[in-house]
Design an enzyme around this catalytic site. Structure first.
Site, PDB file in Angstrom:
ATOM      1  CG  HIS A 343     -51.393 -36.869 -77.418  1.00 49.09           C
ATOM      2  ND1 HIS A 343     -51.313 -37.542 -76.215  1.00 49.09           N
ATOM      3  CD2 HIS A 343     -51.135 -35.570 -77.135  1.00 49.09           C
ATOM      4  CE1 HIS A 343     -51.015 -36.674 -75.252  1.00 49.09           C
ATOM      5  NE2 HIS A 343     -50.902 -35.473 -75.787  1.00 49.09           N
ATOM      6  CD  GLU A 344     -50.669 -32.727 -79.744  1.00 49.45           C
ATOM      7  OE1 GLU A 344     -51.291 -31.880 -79.085  1.00 49.45           O
ATOM      8  OE2 GLU A 344     -49.682 -33.332 -79.298  1.00 49.45           O
ATOM      9  CG  HIS A 347     -54.337 -32.163 -75.840  1.00 47.10           C
ATOM     10  ND1 HIS A 347     -54.542 -32.421 -74.509  1.00 47.10           N
ATOM     11  CD2 HIS A 347     -53.058 -32.530 -76.101  1.00 47.10           C
ATOM     12  CE1 HIS A 347     -53.422 -32.927 -73.982  1.00 47.10           C
ATOM     13  NE2 HIS A 347     -52.509 -33.006 -74.930  1.00 47.10           N
ATOM     14  CD  GLU A 419     -50.435 -33.687 -72.123  1.00 46.63           C
ATOM     15  OE1 GLU A 419     -50.477 -34.437 -73.115  1.00 46.63           O
ATOM     16  OE2 GLU A 419     -50.545 -32.461 -72.218  1.00 46.63           O
ATOM     17  CG  ASP A 423     -50.900 -40.565 -73.878  1.00 49.05           C
ATOM     18  OD1 ASP A 423     -50.653 -39.897 -74.904  1.00 49.05           O
ATOM     19  OD2 ASP A 423     -50.097 -40.731 -72.942  1.00 49.05           O
TER      20      ASP A 423
END
Ligand SMILES: [Zn+2]
Length: 486
Positions: A343-344, A347, A419, A423
């Site tokens: 997930h990071e 980003h 977000e 995901d």
């Protein structure tokens, strides 16, 4: 803050709301009573101010433009120019936000907490939410009330009119005095919130540690406020159209702070170590390489000395970009940790921190211009004629608070979509919706996340989709990608 993208911990928001949301309160009675005896509208720079007024009437920073027709006409012209710049900036920000926000990542089915969480887990989340709502909303109400007091009444000007010394000293002292008043009211709410975190087993701190953290946050906040207000008041004392350099400065400060945040501010609160050698570290770095995201290291923060909550985040950009996981997360099964890091990486790949910083920087510039435009409308009520007057610190702080409260829900809307995109990135990368769902359940249960936030909470506080929403997204992803639906 735009300098950081939190991964997963709604309960970290809850934790943070102890500090950030529960903010301000009306001035304390003793102080308000003490200043009433003296009318600070009469206090000024004294002899020095009078000298400036004679020598440089057009440039006197503290002269009331309304009392001088020539200055008033110029002021109106400047305000029109500022209004045009304001409209252009607002349009640019809206356009950037509209085009850079991933509005439709993936159509997820409706969230259904009862499908994945037991009745006891749901009841515990509801009880925690109910218990923390009161201090949170009380904090919000006090923040609003104090900001309104500073903007719509001469309270701030009266308190700050008591201060003596050169203008820069009065700016610094003004920030410290108002911060202290706010904190005096905030402190009991913070203690209340921390007590609830302990009751529910989310906090691992003692009061000494909690107090040290709180004072450090306050110190950082006051330092940044002093810096901003010294520059602002200093500019207003020298430049008639101070909003131009102020907007450029606000923009630059936002970018610099977001860049420096991981290396200057985060180490004040946590120690960071490289993830120890081993299969987890190897797998995470392999995954990053597969993903095409250059990552030299994954850092572990010693969050366990403060909380039991699980979280991870990306902060900084360029040379300061880093992926951080809480040490509390390392107890989770390895595939779940990999999912959090995936997930990071989402980003990192989308440069969410950099985009957030740029939008934030434009927002800060807009705030500076807006201050110039709005100040004319509130200065009579606030009892200060010019930003060049150090007593204006109060009304500026009040307007900044109101501005950030108003912008919060818009930031949350964008954040929730960003977000969701991270995901989907994690699901694309791992193709493992079952582990994704297991990880979401672990996060929600450990952090006691709100499983069905009411609309008001959602608008005000939800920077992430709720856990049941994220789980529903994973199921929709599985259907779309022909993977068995967990
Ligand atoms: Zn995230």
């Amino acid at each position: 803050m735009s300098g950081r993208r939190d991964a997963d911990g709604p309960s970290e928001e809850a934790e943070a709301s102890g500090g950030e949301v529960t903010a301000a309160g009306p001035g304390d009675g003793v102080l308000a009573g003490a200043v009433r005896a003296k009318d600070p509208a009469q206090t000024d720079d004294g002899a020095a101010g009078a000298w400036r007024r004679r020598e440089h009437p057009a440039r006197d920073p503290e002269v009331d433009p309304a009392h001088d027709p020539a200055v008033g006409a110029a002021e109106r012209r400047f305000r029109r120019q500022a209004a045009v710049v304001l409209a252009v900036l607002a349009a640019v920000i809206l356009a950037v936000a509209a085009f850079s926000t991933p509005w439709r990542v993936l159509a997820a089915g409706p969230p259904d907490p009862a499908r994945d969480f037991t009745a006891a887990e749901i009841a515990r989340a509801q009880a925690f939410d109910a218990a923390t709502s009161l201090p949170s909303y009380l904090g919000l109400a006090l923040t609003l009330a104090f900001a309104a007091l500073l903007v719509a009444t001469p309270f701030g000007a009266k308190v700050l009119g008591r201060l003596k010394g050169p203008w820069w000293l009065r700016v610094v002292l003004g920030v410290l005095v108002l911060t202290a008043i706010v904190e005096a009211v905030r402190w009991p709410l913070g203690v209340w919130f921390e007590t609830l975190l302990r009751d529910y087993g989310l906090s691992t701190q003692d009061w000494a540690g909690w107090t040290a953290d709180r004072l450090k946050s306050l110190g950082v906040e006051a330092f940044l406020l002093c810096l901003m207000l010294l520059v602002l008041v200093g500019l207003a004392r020298r430049v008639r159209r101070w909003w131009i350099p102020a907007a450029v400065g606000a923009c630059a400060l936002t970018v610099v702070m977001s860049f420096l945040y991981p290396v200057v501010f985060e180490p004040l609160f946590n120690d960071f170590t490289s993830m120890p050698q081993g299969s987890l570290r190897d797998n995470l770095l392999d995954m990053a390489e597969r993903d095409g995201v250059p990552v030299q290291d994954v850092l572990v923060a010693d969050a366990s000395r403060r909380t039991t909550a699980l979280n991870a985040y990306v902060s900084g950009f360029g040379a300061t970009r880093r992926i951080v996981v809480y040490d509390t997360l390392l107890k989770a099964p390895q595939p779940q940790v990999e999912l959090v890091v995936a997930h990071e990486l989402g980003h990192a790949e989308a440069d969410d921190v950099l985009y957030g910083t740029l939008v934030g920087a434009l927002g800060a510039a807009l705030g500076a211009v807006l201050l110039f435009v709005v100040f004319g409308a509130v200065r009579r009520r606030a009892g200060v004629t010019s930003i060049a007057d150090p007593r204006a610190v109060g009304v500026v702080m009040g307007l900044m608070t109101l501005g950030s409260l108003i912008m919060g829900p818009a930031q949350n809307v964008i954040s929730r979509h960003v977000e969701a995109r991270a995901d989907v990135h994690a699901l694309d990368l791992t193709r493992d919706p079952a582990t994704f769902i297991a990880m979401q359940k672990r996060l929600a249960i450990t952090n006691i996340s709100d499983l069905s936030p009411d609309p008001v909470e959602y608008v005000l506080y939800a920077s992430h989709p709720s856990s049941p929403e994220r789980i529903a997204l994973a199921r929709s992803w599985a259907e779309l990608n022909g993977v068995p639906v967990p």
